[in-house]
Structure formats: C-alpha cells, structure tokens
Motif scaffolding. Sequence first.
Motif, PDB file in Angstrom:
ATOM      1  N   SER A 152     -46.643  17.485  -5.366  1.00 43.52           N
ATOM      2  CA  SER A 152     -48.023  18.403  -5.989  1.00 43.52           C
ATOM      3  C   SER A 152     -48.143  19.260  -4.971  1.00 43.52           C
ATOM      4  CB  SER A 152     -48.733  17.593  -6.560  1.00 43.52           C
ATOM      5  OG  SER A 152     -48.301  16.474  -7.586  1.00 43.52           O
ATOM      6  N   LYS A 187     -46.257   9.384 -10.201  1.00 44.36           N
ATOM      7  CA  LYS A 187     -46.239  10.566 -10.571  1.00 44.36           C
ATOM      8  C   LYS A 187     -47.397  11.004 -11.535  1.00 44.36           C
ATOM      9  CE  LYS A 187     -41.000  11.665  -9.717  1.00 44.36           C
ATOM     10  NZ  LYS A 187     -40.224  12.619 -10.079  1.00 44.36           N
ATOM     11  N   ASN A 188     -47.847  12.110 -11.481  1.00 45.30           N
ATOM     12  CA  ASN A 188     -49.081  12.358 -12.046  1.00 45.30           C
ATOM     13  C   ASN A 188     -48.987  13.971 -12.241  1.00 45.30           C
ATOM     14  OD1 ASN A 188     -50.746  10.264 -12.736  1.00 45.30           O
ATOM     15  ND2 ASN A 188     -50.794   9.749 -10.450  1.00 45.30           N
ATOM     16  N   ARG A 189     -49.820  14.543 -13.208  1.00 43.03           N
ATOM     17  CA  ARG A 189     -50.175  15.850 -13.079  1.00 43.03           C
ATOM     18  C   ARG A 189     -50.971  16.265 -12.040  1.00 43.03           C
ATOM     19  NH1 ARG A 189     -49.408  14.133 -18.217  1.00 43.03           N
ATOM     20  NH2 ARG A 189     -48.473  15.416 -19.806  1.00 43.03           N
ATOM     21  N   TYR A 190     -51.210  17.746 -11.752  1.00 47.68           N
ATOM     22  CA  TYR A 190     -51.996  18.096 -10.495  1.00 47.68           C
ATOM     23  C   TYR A 190     -52.886  19.330 -10.844  1.00 47.68           C
ATOM     24  CZ  TYR A 190     -47.639  20.772 -10.342  1.00 47.68           C
ATOM     25  OH  TYR A 190     -46.722  21.798 -10.562  1.00 47.68           O
ATOM     26  N   TYR A 237     -55.153  13.670 -12.850  1.00 50.38           N
ATOM     27  CA  TYR A 237     -54.666  14.849 -11.959  1.00 50.38           C
ATOM     28  C   TYR A 237     -54.605  14.698 -10.536  1.00 50.38           C
ATOM     29  CZ  TYR A 237     -54.668  17.347 -16.263  1.00 50.38           C
ATOM     30  OH  TYR A 237     -54.524  17.708 -17.598  1.00 50.38           O
ATOM     31  N   TRP A 238     -53.699  14.739  -9.845  1.00 54.39           N
ATOM     32  CA  TRP A 238     -53.620  14.555  -8.423  1.00 54.39           C
ATOM     33  C   TRP A 238     -54.631  15.553  -7.872  1.00 54.39           C
ATOM     34  CZ3 TRP A 238     -52.339  10.323  -6.445  1.00 54.39           C
ATOM     35  CH2 TRP A 238     -51.054   9.570  -6.673  1.00 54.39           C
ATOM     36  N   GLU A 269     -46.637  19.478 -15.549  1.00 54.57           N
ATOM     37  CA  GLU A 269     -45.879  18.832 -15.007  1.00 54.57           C
ATOM     38  C   GLU A 269     -45.888  17.425 -14.089  1.00 54.57           C
ATOM     39  OE1 GLU A 269     -42.681  22.163 -13.706  1.00 54.57           O
ATOM     40  OE2 GLU A 269     -44.254  21.941 -12.327  1.00 54.57           O
ATOM     41  N   ILE A 270     -45.299  16.442 -13.978  1.00 59.23           N
ATOM     42  CA  ILE A 270     -45.800  15.242 -13.305  1.00 59.23           C
ATOM     43  C   ILE A 270     -44.867  15.220 -11.863  1.00 59.23           C
ATOM     44  CG2 ILE A 270     -46.588  13.907 -15.120  1.00 59.23           C
ATOM     45  CD1 ILE A 270     -43.942  12.438 -15.236  1.00 59.23           C
ATOM     46  N   LYS A 271     -45.531  15.019 -10.834  1.00 59.56           N
ATOM     47  CA  LYS A 271     -44.778  14.972  -9.553  1.00 59.56           C
ATOM     48  C   LYS A 271     -45.493  13.998  -8.790  1.00 59.56           C
ATOM     49  CE  LYS A 271     -43.888  20.049  -9.393  1.00 59.56           C
ATOM     50  NZ  LYS A 271     -42.700  20.151  -9.212  1.00 59.56           N
ATOM     51  N   TYR A 296     -55.619  13.825 -19.081  1.00 59.84           N
ATOM     52  CA  TYR A 296     -54.528  13.083 -18.137  1.00 59.84           C
ATOM     53  C   TYR A 296     -55.382  12.789 -16.607  1.00 59.84           C
ATOM     54  CZ  TYR A 296     -51.477  14.571 -21.783  1.00 59.84           C
ATOM     55  OH  TYR A 296     -50.950  14.746 -22.951  1.00 59.84           O
ATOM     56  N   THR A 355     -56.418  10.514  -7.663  1.00 58.92           N
ATOM     57  CA  THR A 355     -56.561  11.327  -9.078  1.00 58.92           C
ATOM     58  C   THR A 355     -57.831  11.510  -9.332  1.00 58.92           C
ATOM     59  OG1 THR A 355     -55.890   9.290 -10.211  1.00 58.92           O
ATOM     60  CG2 THR A 355     -54.029  10.378  -9.562  1.00 58.92           C
TER      61      THR A 355
END
Length: 179
Positions: free
Chosen positions: A85, A169-172, A115-116, A78-80, A113, A154
């Motif tokens: 996140s 917004k990124n994955r985490y 990631y936070w 998911e991206i947040k 990808y 990130t």
Amino acid sequence: MADFQTTPWRLICGILAVMCLVLMAALGILLKNSFPKQSIRPTSSPVGTTEPQEDAGCCYCQEKWIGYQCNCYFISNEIKTWTESREFCASQNSRLLQVQNKDELNFTNSLMYLYWIGLFYSEEHGAWLWEDGSALSQDLFSFSQTMDTGKCVTYFRSRKLLSESCVKKNRYICKKQLI
C-alpha cells in the motif's frame, strides 16, 4: 371590451410566472454547485487518470481522488499489505494517510472497511511513528494501550485504530498534500 383588456394582463402574468420559475431553477443550480460535495466514491485505482477534479474549494485532484481541506485522498478498493500500500501511494506521488488534525477525518464517516494508514510501530524508537518519521500526537485518536507493538495500523470510521500484522492485506488510504 372587458375581455379585450384582461388578455394583455393574462399574457404578462404568464410571462412573469415563467420568468420566475426560470430564475428559481437557476438559483437552485447555483446553490447546488456552490457547496462542494464531500461524498466518498471508493474506486479501484487512479493509475492512468490525469483529468483534474475540483472537489474542494482550494484544490484540484485527479480523477478518482477526493478533495478535502486542500488535500487529495485516494480510498482504495484493492487489498494490499502495508508495504505494498505504501509503495502504491508513493507511485502516485503521495503517502499513506497521515492525520494532521481531528477535522481531517470528517470525510471518512462512511467508510465500511479497515484501511491502512501511514502509522507503524518503530522498535528502534519504541514509539508509534508516521511514515515520515514524526511521532503520533496522542490527542488525535483514542489510542488504546493494548495496541500490539511491531505492527502497522488500520483505520476505521469514528477515529478507531487497530494494530495488525503488516503483512495482512487491507484496503488503504493515500494522501497527497497540495499546500
């Protein structure tokens, strides 16, 4: 008479061959199960899962979490935003990834990808801080001097950090310390 005497020996050899194959198969299964897998299986959300999962020798992680070095990690699809996140990780009794040592990141080599992680710039302190308020150790990453302040960080495989606006917004990656 010679044929009669060799028949028991053929039977014995056949039985021994079958036993040897069964023992080799059992040994292969034991060896496979004795070395923990460290593959990453990104998933969408661990909400609603409570089954224990043993992915590392000393820890039991809930389903869809990865066990590594006695910690549990959740790699999101998911991206947040950074704050969203962080809130999701907190809802799972964890935090955004805070790296303790260089070896901890060995399981992240196949990430595709950005990631936070739990690192952000604190204008109040004039420094990069982890979510828990501790300072970033400069020997953990090849930290670029061109990182923009006032942003969140990130992570990308091979220990690369990028500063980005915290509202992007990124994955985490969440981390739950077990010990």
